[in-house]
Design a protein around this motif. Structure first.
Motif, PDB file in Angstrom:
ATOM      1  N   GLU A 120      76.018  83.030  40.220  1.00 27.47           N
ATOM      2  CA  GLU A 120      76.653  83.528  38.998  1.00 27.47           C
ATOM      3  C   GLU A 120      78.011  84.149  39.309  1.00 27.47           C
ATOM      4  O   GLU A 120      78.934  84.088  38.501  1.00 27.47           O
ATOM      5  N   ALA A 124      80.478  81.333  39.332  1.00 30.91           N
ATOM      6  CA  ALA A 124      80.711  80.800  37.985  1.00 30.91           C
ATOM      7  C   ALA A 124      81.580  81.760  37.166  1.00 30.91           C
ATOM      8  O   ALA A 124      82.515  81.329  36.479  1.00 30.91           O
ATOM      9  N   HIS A 148      82.224  77.918  33.222  1.00 29.68           N
ATOM     10  CA  HIS A 148      81.085  78.556  33.888  1.00 29.68           C
ATOM     11  C   HIS A 148      80.022  77.521  34.305  1.00 29.68           C
ATOM     12  O   HIS A 148      79.650  77.445  35.476  1.00 29.68           O
ATOM     13  N   GLU A 149      79.580  76.714  33.354  1.00 26.28           N
ATOM     14  CA  GLU A 149      78.478  75.790  33.657  1.00 26.28           C
ATOM     15  C   GLU A 149      78.921  74.668  34.594  1.00 26.28           C
ATOM     16  O   GLU A 149      78.144  74.221  35.436  1.00 26.28           O
ATOM     17  N   HIS A 206      78.951  75.770  38.145  1.00 28.35           N
ATOM     18  CA  HIS A 206      77.607  75.604  38.726  1.00 28.35           C
ATOM     19  C   HIS A 206      77.413  74.164  39.208  1.00 28.35           C
ATOM     20  O   HIS A 206      76.842  73.921  40.273  1.00 28.35           O
ATOM     21  N   TYR A 220      77.849  90.496  34.829  1.00 30.13           N
ATOM     22  CA  TYR A 220      76.981  89.341  35.076  1.00 30.13           C
ATOM     23  C   TYR A 220      77.293  88.676  36.423  1.00 30.13           C
ATOM     24  O   TYR A 220      76.429  88.026  37.022  1.00 30.13           O
TER      25      TYR A 220
HETATM   26 ZN   LIG Z   1      75.483  80.846  35.185  1.00 34.89          ZN
END
Ligand SMILES: [Zn+2]
Length: 262
Positions: free
Chosen positions: A212, A215, A155-156, A159, A205
């Motif tokens: 987002e 991600a 996820h990060e 980004h 989310y």
């Molecule tokens: Zn995020």
């Protein structure tokens, strides 16, 4: 190992070498490691060694940064680079590791377009031209249990890839204008659906904002590739094109190897 690695070794005094003891550690703790073929493993060992060696590591709250912590984070971050013509995250300044959840103060998005203030606990955070912050407990859980769908490192670092073109907007650098238009059309349609009616594969989310969405979609692309391919074939195809990897095929091959096929 390429010429560049050798040269860097001269400057720093120690070349970025993959320690053989990392192999059983990754086999045991990082589920996706066992799904890689010989060629993929060779590139991954180079990427992991570079990441462990080159990244500035910062422990938080007296946390002890062991080899296991560095190697497990490096391997997951490197999965995203496996098919790319990119051997590192050029805008990453450091990786900060917290023992469990990361606590933040101030106003922040909590999903579904809702903002909240006060103390927020989260599994990780990525900063533009800055550090990636990770919870070690979430990192370890995500590596071992991809079937749950979540992976804070994927996820990060998604980004981080999104930020490479200077804007965090859910569209990473793509080949040309036509590719960008197709990407935006496919992702916008899937994003609108998540916001309107939810999704069996993309958690809510993903509907926070386009960044987002990318991600979360990246987490699912690697962790539940067959489900994503079934439910969102166009989105799966865009992600496969960008990452130049086909985790759904990898997943099916691994399943056949395990259970045998006639
Ligand atoms: Zn995020």
């Amino acid at each position: 190992m390429g010429v560049l690695d050798t040269v860097r070794g001269w400057f720093s005094g120690e070349p970025a070498l993959f320690d053989p003891s990392w192999e059983p550690l990754l086999t045991r703790e990082f589920d996706h490691w066992s799904s890689l073929n010989a060629g993929e493993l060779a590139r991954m060992r180079m990427l992991v060694a570079r990441f462990v060696h080159d990244v500035r590591w910062e422990p938080s709250n007296g946390f002890e940064l062991t080899d296991e912590v560095r190697v497990l984070i490096a391997a997951q971050a490197s999965m995203l680079l496996l098919g790319l013509e990119l051997d590192e995250y050029p805008q990453l300044t450091s990786v900060i590791v917290h023992p469990s959840t990361v606590r933040l103060r101030g106003t922040h998005a909590v999903g579904g377009g809702v903002m909240s203030s006060g103390t927020q606990t989260l599994a990780g955070q990525a900063h533009f031209k800055g550090p990636v912050i990770l919870s070690w407990s979430a990192t370890k859980r995500g590596a071992k249990h991809p079937e749950a769908g979540n992976n804070v490192v994927y996820h990060e670092f998604a980004h981080q890839l999104d930020m490479l073109d200077g804007v965090t907007d859910g569209t990473p650098p793509l080949d040309d204008q036509a590719a960008r238009e197709r990407w935006v059309a496919v992702c916008t349609a899937a994003y609108d659906t998540v916001r309107a009616e939810g999704s069996p594969v993309l958690r809510p989310y993903a509907g926070t904002n386009p960044a987002e969405f990318f991600a979360v979609a990246t987490e699912v692309f690697f962790n539940r590739p067959v489900d994503l391919c079934d439910h969102e074939p166009e989105l799966y195809a865009e992600l496969r094109g960008f990452y130049r990897q086909d985790p759904a095929t990898r997943h099916r091959n691994r399943h056949e190897r395990r259970h045998g096929s006639w």
